[in-house]
Motif scaffolding. Structure first.
Motif, short mmCIF file in Angstrom:
data_model
loop_
_atom_site.label_atom_id
_atom_site.label_comp_id
_atom_site.label_asym_id
_atom_site.label_seq_id
_atom_site.Cartn_x
_atom_site.Cartn_y
_atom_site.Cartn_z
N LEU A 15 0.86 -1.18 0.00
CA LEU A 15 0.00 0.00 0.00
C LEU A 15 0.90 1.23 0.00
O LEU A 15 1.80 1.34 0.83
CB LEU A 15 -0.90 0.01 1.23
N THR A 16 0.65 2.14 -0.94
CA THR A 16 1.43 3.37 -1.02
C THR A 16 0.50 4.57 -0.84
O THR A 16 -0.55 4.64 -1.47
CB THR A 16 2.16 3.47 -2.37
N ALA A 24 3.11 15.76 3.17
CA ALA A 24 4.52 15.36 3.10
C ALA A 24 4.71 13.85 3.25
O ALA A 24 5.79 13.33 2.93
CB ALA A 24 5.32 16.09 4.18
N ARG A 25 3.66 13.14 3.70
CA ARG A 25 3.77 11.69 3.87
C ARG A 25 3.46 10.93 2.58
O ARG A 25 3.59 9.70 2.54
CB ARG A 25 2.84 11.22 4.99
N ILE A 26 3.05 11.62 1.54
CA ILE A 26 2.78 10.95 0.26
C ILE A 26 4.01 10.18 -0.18
O ILE A 26 5.13 10.68 -0.13
CB ILE A 26 2.38 11.99 -0.81
N GLY A 27 3.81 8.95 -0.59
CA GLY A 27 4.92 8.09 -1.01
C GLY A 27 5.35 7.08 0.04
O GLY A 27 6.06 6.13 -0.27
N GLU A 28 4.90 7.27 1.29
CA GLU A 28 5.20 6.26 2.31
C GLU A 28 4.49 4.96 1.97
O GLU A 28 3.43 4.96 1.33
CB GLU A 28 4.78 6.76 3.70
N ARG A 119 -10.75 11.04 2.66
CA ARG A 119 -9.59 11.87 2.98
C ARG A 119 -8.27 11.22 2.63
O ARG A 119 -7.36 11.89 2.13
CB ARG A 119 -9.59 12.21 4.48
N THR A 120 -8.14 9.95 2.89
CA THR A 120 -6.87 9.25 2.68
C THR A 120 -7.00 8.30 1.49
O THR A 120 -7.97 7.55 1.40
CB THR A 120 -6.47 8.45 3.94
N VAL A 121 -6.02 8.35 0.60
CA VAL A 121 -6.02 7.48 -0.59
C VAL A 121 -4.75 6.63 -0.57
O VAL A 121 -3.63 7.14 -0.42
CB VAL A 121 -6.08 8.30 -1.89
N LEU A 122 -4.95 5.31 -0.70
CA LEU A 122 -3.85 4.36 -0.78
C LEU A 122 -3.94 3.63 -2.11
O LEU A 122 -5.03 3.36 -2.61
CB LEU A 122 -3.92 3.34 0.36
N ARG A 314 1.79 3.14 -11.57
CA ARG A 314 0.96 4.05 -10.79
C ARG A 314 1.53 4.34 -9.41
O ARG A 314 1.30 5.42 -8.85
CB ARG A 314 -0.46 3.46 -10.64
N GLU A 315 2.25 3.38 -8.85
CA GLU A 315 2.77 3.59 -7.50
C GLU A 315 3.80 4.71 -7.44
O GLU A 315 4.13 5.21 -6.35
CB GLU A 315 3.37 2.30 -6.92
N ASP A 316 4.32 5.13 -8.61
CA ASP A 316 5.29 6.24 -8.64
C ASP A 316 4.62 7.59 -8.83
O ASP A 316 5.28 8.63 -8.71
CB ASP A 316 6.31 6.02 -9.78
N ILE A 317 3.32 7.61 -9.15
CA ILE A 317 2.64 8.88 -9.44
C ILE A 317 2.62 9.79 -8.21
O ILE A 317 2.92 10.99 -8.29
CB ILE A 317 1.22 8.63 -9.97
N GLY A 318 2.26 9.23 -7.04
CA GLY A 318 2.21 10.04 -5.82
C GLY A 318 3.56 10.65 -5.47
O GLY A 318 3.66 11.88 -5.28
N PRO A 319 4.63 9.84 -5.36
CA PRO A 319 5.94 10.42 -5.04
C PRO A 319 6.42 11.44 -6.08
O PRO A 319 7.01 12.46 -5.73
CB PRO A 319 6.86 9.19 -5.00
N LEU A 320 6.16 11.16 -7.37
CA LEU A 320 6.57 12.12 -8.40
C LEU A 320 5.80 13.43 -8.27
O LEU A 320 6.38 14.52 -8.38
CB LEU A 320 6.34 11.51 -9.79
#
Length: 521
Positions: A15-16, A24-28, A119-122, A314-320
């Motif tokens: 889960l990302t 700031a926690r996006i990507g954890e 509120r929270t998206v994983l 897709r798992e790289d979209i949030g961190p990018l």
């Protein structure tokens, strides 16, 4: 499998974080290790911890709006079944997971967006297993299996003196890969980037290989050319499929002999250049049409690297997105928006926007994502959350993102009466959880009004609230949560009721017990 050969390590369900009250926690990420052993994994707001890749310590989700009842992730063959703790509080692409839903290995490979409490998206996806000696980031953001594989290939070919051909869609980051190759192999030399599609065909030979004085009209002095400018370093030829037939012949000679002829020169010049080429064109089709030379393709592709499109990682979209957004926020002096002080405030990246970013086809790949991040940050300047305007939504082919969750408009409710409580018109068993929650919200969490609105006895509604895992009581709130909310709302009890979603009367009692004085008390 051959004797002595290790079996391939299985990818791990993971889960990302893509949207969270603390942006700031996006990507954890949370690796669901237990599922590989056939065990279910429970996720709640209090456990387990999410960590940033490469860091040992992490934190639970901690969103006070998430249900106390955990969501279960259950292995089913090669797939995963997600069983929500509360009906309607967990959705996939906007659809509630009533009773749970099973996701196939193909869906997990692509990535499944899950939204909690609006509120929270994983993103539920498959992640590469941890490695003792994981490849360095090489300046590339992301932890997808495709990106791990690409980094491995770069490490393998970096110190081998062969031409490299990079293939990938437009905007996928081909020049970044070329720079990574250069940094790993020819650190001391120059890196020269040339877009062959932007050079007029009649000037391409002179631009690439240089020219001598008098070689053509206007050549009043010797011209160095890109090959000699890159001597001892790397020459990156982007859009190599756009090279003219004449340039193709000259490139082939350089690759075969290590020498080139500047335009107008009678003697060759030796080259010491690492050649990296890139294209988004179908070179094989161009060869079949006679527009590209097959021997040149074979020479350019001494080693071939393929970049996956963004929609396949897709798992790289949030961190990018966070990476690009942070750059813009720092330039504007608004980086504090990534770490808000109010845990009850709407997320800076609204859940609806995060889901739609995940589901976008991204025809322009990383370049398009960077541009979208810039437009969203600048377009939402001065606001506490990002807002997707209609023009940008159309460009992304997305429905316009909904604003952060707000209390629904008040529904007309019967006025309270001084007479004894009216007899119930319905049995409490006829009232579903969603209907109960809607009635409470519509009546500002006044239990008596909600009971009249639903047509049930007031004593029954208390039982319904007690049995509902998605509805909190004022007594469930911690001192810390109450205190933080009180100060965030400036002591406004009505605003606290809207944020905490509990009875105003009970909340007022709890606040006074803590020695706090509500506004207008």
């Amino acid at each position: 499998m051959r004797r002595g050969q290790r079996p391939a390590a299985r990818p791990i369900p993971a889960l990302t974080l893509v949207s969270h009250p603390t942006a700031a926690r996006i990507g954890e990420r949370l690796l669901l290790h237990g599922m590989l052993n056939g065990r279910e994994v429970a996720l709640s707001r209090n456990a387990p911890d999410f960590t940033r890749p490469g860091e040992p310590l992490g934190l639970p989700l901690g969103d006070p709006f998430m249900s106390r009842k955990p969501v279960l992730f259950v292995p089913v063959g090669e797939g995963v079944r997600v069983i929500p703790g509360d009906e309607g509080r967990c959705t996939c692409a906007g659809e509630p997971l009533h009773g749970g839903r099973e996701f196939s290995p193909e869906e997990l490979t692509l990535g499944v967006p899950l939204e909690f409490s609006g509120r929270t998206v994983l993103l539920l996806h498959l992640a590469p297993p941890p490695e003792a000696h994981a490849p360095a980031s090489l300046g590339m953001v992301g932890q997808s299996a495709a990106l791990h594989g690409l980094r491995r290939h770069i490490e393998r070919v970096a110190d081998v003196d062969v031409p490299v051909l990079i293939r990938g869609e437009t905007g996928a980051g081909k020049e970044l890969v070329a720079q990574a190759l250069h940094a790993q192999s020819r650190r001391g030399g120059p890196f020269i980037s040339v877009n062959l599609g932007a050079i007029p065909k009649e000037l391409a030979a002179a631009e690439l290989f240089g020219s001598v004085r008098g070689a053509f009209t206007g050549a009043q002095r010797d011209r160095e050319g890109f090959f000699r400018a890159a001597q001892g370093g790397t020459l990156f030829l982007d859009e190599v499929g756009e090279a003219s037939p004449e340039v193709q012949v000259m490139l082939l000679r350089v690759l075969e002999t290590g020498e080139m002829y500047p335009v107008g020169a009678s003697r060759p010049v030796a080259t010491d250049v690492r050649l990296v080429a890139a294209t988004d064109a179908d070179l094989e089709a161009q060869i079949a049409d006679g527009r590209f030379r097959a021997p040149l393709l074979h020479r350019l592709a001494g080693y071939e690297l393929r970049l996956p499109p963004l929609r396949e990682r897709r798992e790289d979209i949030g961190p990018l997105f966070l990476h690009f957004a942070r750059q813009e926020l720092e330039a504007l002096g608004e980086a504090h928006l990534l770490t808000p002080s109010d845990p009850y405030a709407p997320p800076w990246v609204p859940a609806a926007l995060a889901v739609r970013l995940l589901l976008s086809p991204w025809p322009g790949n990383i370049r398009q994502l960077r541009n979208v991040a810039k437009q969203l940050v600048i377009g939402s300047r001065g606001q506490s959350f990002l807002e997707l305007d209609a023009r940008l939504a159309q460009e992304l082919r997305l429905p316009q993102a909904a604003p952060p969750r707000a209390p629904p408009p008040r529904a007309p409710a019967p006025e309270p009466t001084l007479e004894p409580e009216a007899p119930a018109r319905r049995k409490s068993t006829e009232v579903g959880e969603e209907e109960l929650l809607a009635a409470l919200r519509a009546n500002d969490w006044d239990v008596k009004k909600a009971a009249l609105h639903l047509g049930v006895a007031r004593s029954s509604i208390y039982d319904l609230i007690e049995r509902s895992p998605s509805i909190r009581l004022a007594g469930d709130l911690s001192v810390e949560e109450l205190t933080l909310c009180f100060h965030a709302c400036g002591g406004d009890l009505d605003e606290m009721v809207r944020r905490l979603e509990v009875s105003k009367r009970a909340l007022n009692r709890r606040v006074k017990e803590l020695g706090l004085v509500p506004k207008d008390a």
